[in-house]
Structures are given as C-alpha cells and as structure tokens.
Design a protein around this motif. Sequence first.
Motif, PDB file in Angstrom:
ATOM      1  N   UNK A  41      22.687 -88.497  -6.515  1.00 52.91           N
ATOM      2  CA  UNK A  41      21.597 -88.786  -7.438  1.00 52.91           C
ATOM      3  C   UNK A  41      21.774 -87.930  -8.689  1.00 52.91           C
ATOM      4  N   UNK A  42      21.960 -88.591  -9.823  1.00 48.23           N
ATOM      5  CA  UNK A  42      22.233 -87.906 -11.085  1.00 48.23           C
ATOM      6  C   UNK A  42      20.957 -87.310 -11.670  1.00 48.23           C
ATOM      7  N   UNK A  65      25.096 -92.445  -8.301  1.00 45.46           N
ATOM      8  CA  UNK A  65      26.469 -92.728  -8.688  1.00 45.46           C
ATOM      9  C   UNK A  65      27.415 -92.234  -7.609  1.00 45.46           C
ATOM     10  N   UNK A  66      28.688 -92.377  -7.869  1.00 45.88           N
ATOM     11  CA  UNK A  66      29.712 -91.879  -6.945  1.00 45.88           C
ATOM     12  C   UNK A  66      30.346 -90.622  -7.537  1.00 45.88           C
ATOM     13  N   UNK A  88      27.382 -79.054  -7.744  1.00 47.19           N
ATOM     14  CA  UNK A  88      26.864 -79.174  -9.103  1.00 47.19           C
ATOM     15  C   UNK A  88      25.388 -79.581  -9.074  1.00 47.19           C
ATOM     16  N   UNK A  89      24.525 -78.695  -8.536  1.00 46.04           N
ATOM     17  CA  UNK A  89      23.100 -79.066  -8.411  1.00 46.04           C
ATOM     18  C   UNK A  89      22.411 -79.290  -9.759  1.00 46.04           C
ATOM     19  N   UNK A  90      22.985 -78.801 -10.830  1.00 45.65           N
ATOM     20  CA  UNK A  90      22.418 -79.049 -12.152  1.00 45.65           C
ATOM     21  C   UNK A  90      22.623 -80.507 -12.553  1.00 45.65           C
ATOM     22  N   UNK A  91      23.721 -81.127 -12.089  1.00 47.60           N
ATOM     23  CA  UNK A  91      24.043 -82.520 -12.429  1.00 47.60           C
ATOM     24  C   UNK A  91      23.644 -83.510 -11.344  1.00 47.60           C
ATOM     25  N   UNK A  92      23.576 -83.043 -10.104  1.00 49.57           N
ATOM     26  CA  UNK A  92      23.284 -83.928  -8.980  1.00 49.57           C
ATOM     27  C   UNK A  92      22.116 -83.353  -8.181  1.00 49.57           C
ATOM     28  N   UNK A  93      21.031 -84.106  -8.121  1.00 45.19           N
ATOM     29  CA  UNK A  93      19.840 -83.662  -7.404  1.00 45.19           C
ATOM     30  C   UNK A  93      20.162 -83.507  -5.922  1.00 45.19           C
ATOM     31  N   UNK A  94      20.844 -84.505  -5.358  1.00 43.91           N
ATOM     32  CA  UNK A  94      21.288 -84.454  -3.965  1.00 43.91           C
ATOM     33  C   UNK A  94      22.328 -85.554  -3.746  1.00 43.91           C
ATOM     34  N   UNK A  95      22.904 -85.558  -2.547  1.00 43.81           N
ATOM     35  CA  UNK A  95      23.783 -86.661  -2.151  1.00 43.81           C
ATOM     36  C   UNK A  95      23.260 -87.236  -0.845  1.00 43.81           C
ATOM     37  N   UNK A  96      23.622 -88.498  -0.613  1.00 44.55           N
ATOM     38  CA  UNK A  96      23.130 -89.176   0.581  1.00 44.55           C
ATOM     39  C   UNK A  96      24.078 -90.314   0.931  1.00 44.55           C
TER      40      UNK A  96
END
Length: 147
Positions: free
Chosen positions: A26-27, A38-39, A104-112
């Motif tokens: 999540x961007x 995104x990927x 890169x938590x500044x660019x990506x809120x989380x991954x799932x």
Amino acid sequence: MDAKRFLLRCAVNLILLENEKVLLLLRGNTGFGDGNYGVIGGHIDGDETAREAVIREAQEEVNIHLNPECIKFVGTIHRKLSHCEYIDLFFVAESWSGLLENKEPVKHVHYKWFELNSLPHNTMPLVNTAISNYVNGIFYDEFGWDE
C-alpha cells in the motif's frame, strides 16, 4: 546535428507469488498512487540490468533476496502519463530467501497477500492490468494512451 532525442523512462516491477497469492504494497507519501496497492518495483538506476534492478528493489523494499535464475520475465507495458512515457517491465518470482519486512515504511504503509483473482479495489490500474495480463498470458500491452 543538435536534435533533441526523445527519452523514455524504464521501470521494473515484481509480481511476487506464494500459493496463488500476490504480494501488494500500500503506497503512501510518494506523490504517485498514494492510497493504492502496487507491487515491488522502481526505476532502473543505470549501469544495471533490468533483472539486477528488480533484485535490488526487492531487497530495498521488502528485505528479500532473489536468485536471478528464479526470476521470470512475464511482460511489458508501454505507459503514457501526462508528462512522460515509461516502459514497465514485469517479472515474476515464486521463491526467495529472507523474511519479508517493510523496509520503506515512509513509502509503503504495509504489505499484504491477495488472491490473484481477487485484487483490492484500490489496486493501481497499471498493476491490475499487469497482473491480469500475466494470468492471461499477455506479454505486451499499452496503458494510458486513451486518456
């Protein structure tokens, strides 16, 4: 001759798969596609192959190591934005080493992880198209030319 040549940008993208699921990030705070999934991916930095770039991006973004022999090229999308054009190269990997971590938590809120056939409504349109193309065996597409 002093003719100014057209320059085309190139990005690499990784469709990371596990058990028929794809990893999406999540961007946030990037200025492009924020609030959408995104990927793994980014620009080729120069003096590196596309495969090297996708390996680097995977390490930088989610802390995994990809074996070059396990990365499969699956498609190209020629993308038009209002201010430039891109060639997006898409790769798939189903094996890696290391533990997934949001580096890169500044660019990506989380991954799932999401089912390939059930992506969230807020998946970036380019990514949605690329994953659909991968599933359907489409290796070349154009995006954004009708807008």
